[in-house]
Design an enzyme around this catalytic site. Sequence first.
Site, PDB file in Angstrom:
ATOM      1  N   GLU A  55       0.881  -1.154   0.000  1.00  0.00           N
ATOM      2  CA  GLU A  55       0.000   0.000   0.000  1.00  0.00           C
ATOM      3  C   GLU A  55       0.929   1.217   0.000  1.00  0.00           C
ATOM      4  O   GLU A  55       1.781   1.324   0.885  1.00  0.00           O
ATOM      5  CB  GLU A  55      -0.825  -0.050   1.287  1.00  0.00           C
ATOM      6  N   ARG A 280       4.571 -12.816   9.891  1.00  0.00           N
ATOM      7  CA  ARG A 280       5.315 -11.608   9.572  1.00  0.00           C
ATOM      8  C   ARG A 280       6.576 -11.520  10.417  1.00  0.00           C
ATOM      9  O   ARG A 280       6.704 -12.177  11.436  1.00  0.00           O
ATOM     10  CB  ARG A 280       4.438 -10.369   9.711  1.00  0.00           C
ATOM     11  N   LYS A 290       3.797   0.361   9.864  1.00  0.00           N
ATOM     12  CA  LYS A 290       3.913   1.621   9.122  1.00  0.00           C
ATOM     13  C   LYS A 290       3.299   2.778   9.895  1.00  0.00           C
ATOM     14  O   LYS A 290       3.817   3.886   9.864  1.00  0.00           O
ATOM     15  CB  LYS A 290       3.263   1.484   7.753  1.00  0.00           C
TER      16      LYS A 290
END
Length: 583
Positions: A55, A280, A290
């Site tokens: 993104e 992850r 983020k």
Amino acid sequence: MKTPKSEKDKSEKETEKTAVSNSAPPPNFIRNIIEDDLKTGKYGSKVVTTRFPPEPNGYLHIGHAKSICLNFGFAIEYKGRCHLRFDDTNPSKEDVEYVDSIKADVRWLGFDWGEHLHYASDYFGQLYDYAAQLIKDGKAYIDSLSADEIREYRGTLTEPGKDSPYRNRSVAENLDLFERMKAGEFKDGAHVLRAKIDMASPNLLMRDPTLYRIRKVSHHRTGDKWCIYPMYDFTHCISDSIEEITHSICTLEFENNRPLYDWVLDQLRVYHPQQIEFARLNLTYTVLSKRKLIELVTGGFVSGWDDPRMPTISGLRRRGYTPEAIRNFCERIGVAKRDSTVDMALLEYCIREDLNKKAQRVMAVLHPLRVVIVNYPENQVEELDAVNNPENPNAGTRKVPFSRVLYIEQEDFREHPPKKFFRLSPGKEVRLRYAYFIKCEEVIKDENSGEIVELRCSYDPATRGGDAPDGRKVKATLHWVSASHAVKAEVRLYDYLFSKANPADEKESPDWKSCLNPNSLDRLTECRLEPSLAQAKPGERYQFERMGYFCADSDSDQSSLIFNRTVTLRDEWAKIEKGQSKK
Ligand code: ATP
Ligand code: MG
């Protein structure tokens, strides 16, 4: 040039310590799935197609590197393709700056998407048509409840949801409203398009999820063409399908989204990739979210996305990390189905291992202490041979100037040495690397402050090159620079950005920013480097003997040299691994 045995300096010992066994990567469950699919011919051809779908709302970090290495790595391994696809469905948070940085970072890591640069926004037209198809098939409806009401109607983990009063609108009414949403007739939030699945599903994401919402904002690629935007869950599976991705690899938090991914593609009866989830990456002493990284940048806690303390790819690059070390790290950590936290020391181990082979050795004094060699002729300069890299016989040698006035490291001298301090002290003899034995004759102090400002030493001309012909030994070898030849530089030493190993652990530290390490940056402005560094270009990497690996900063130039310490020579990981193998 012969290097005497006694001249085993820290950098060479370092090499021995880092020679930890290169164990094979752990078994990879995703590779097993791919191998099975290739055997059964599930996807017809032999081509494996993966994608990396960021993104564009921030810079990439080391966690993304894990995903990039995995996806592009499989494509290379199976001679398939990996697409770079920007998941740009949230126009208000996205920016061209992020798109450009992401492309630069993926390329720098060494991967190539070829012709396959895609944007979810390229599919807005197709996505609209697919949504209309769902409406026609009675699988989607326009809901006019407010956002709060929708939340209330959704129920909880223990209670089923309630059907919206708009759930049974006719196909014609739904289609009409959907077209008018697209035409801009309604305000943000007035209506949404929802999938008609099951308000009692135990999986909350399946309780009639929103597929489209009204957002009257410009998009960085489509401008004002659209005022309705598709949601991630609807966009993502269809984009994968349009691009004929075979293995759609994502992180574990999307496990609950998989039934929806499959539901949408099943209803539309289109090409159906398989979603596979992996754990992850979490790293100690940093954050990899983020949202948090943006907060550090906008709040001024760091100098920018590429601050060398940041876990971003651009931060690591500026710090001096190499793509090879990052790829090697990603391979070593492997992929698993369960979340875990990797020790930062492993990342540091990987960069040391790489730079040990590549980085030229030089001498640099970070905290200078002036040394005058009293019996050395006033205007004499000797050019001494220094080895560029003991790990690489082809790296050759260079000349280093030696003269009467030198600098050594302050910490290499003690007026009152404790036991086992073998470096320089009054009356003691040490070796200057590649040069001579020197002996401390006198300590000069500032009259007022009492601070040591200079050492007066003698040298033994017979020890040129670093060996005494009479066989006498010294216990320490110091690095040094010639005062009149050295270049001045600023050197930045870094520590972990956070002082706690798990700053993101909300139970341990509810306010993650409170554990920012106040001492994560130490700027030394009076450093002296050997003259060969005068021309160092931004991005060039060196080992400063005994001090660590350093990289010329992106802001460095010949008029003001700036170096970042990439990593120290100390090898925490080797110690940890040794400790683990003892258990
Ligand atoms: P955040 O939640 O911090 O915003 P994200 O997962 O939404 O991160 P994207 O840029 O949307 O970030 O993700 C791009 C890809 O990178 C996704 O496939 C995601 O699964 C993967 N990714 C993101 N963070 C990690 C991580 N820490 N470890 C491994 N893969 C990651
Ligand atoms: Mg995301």
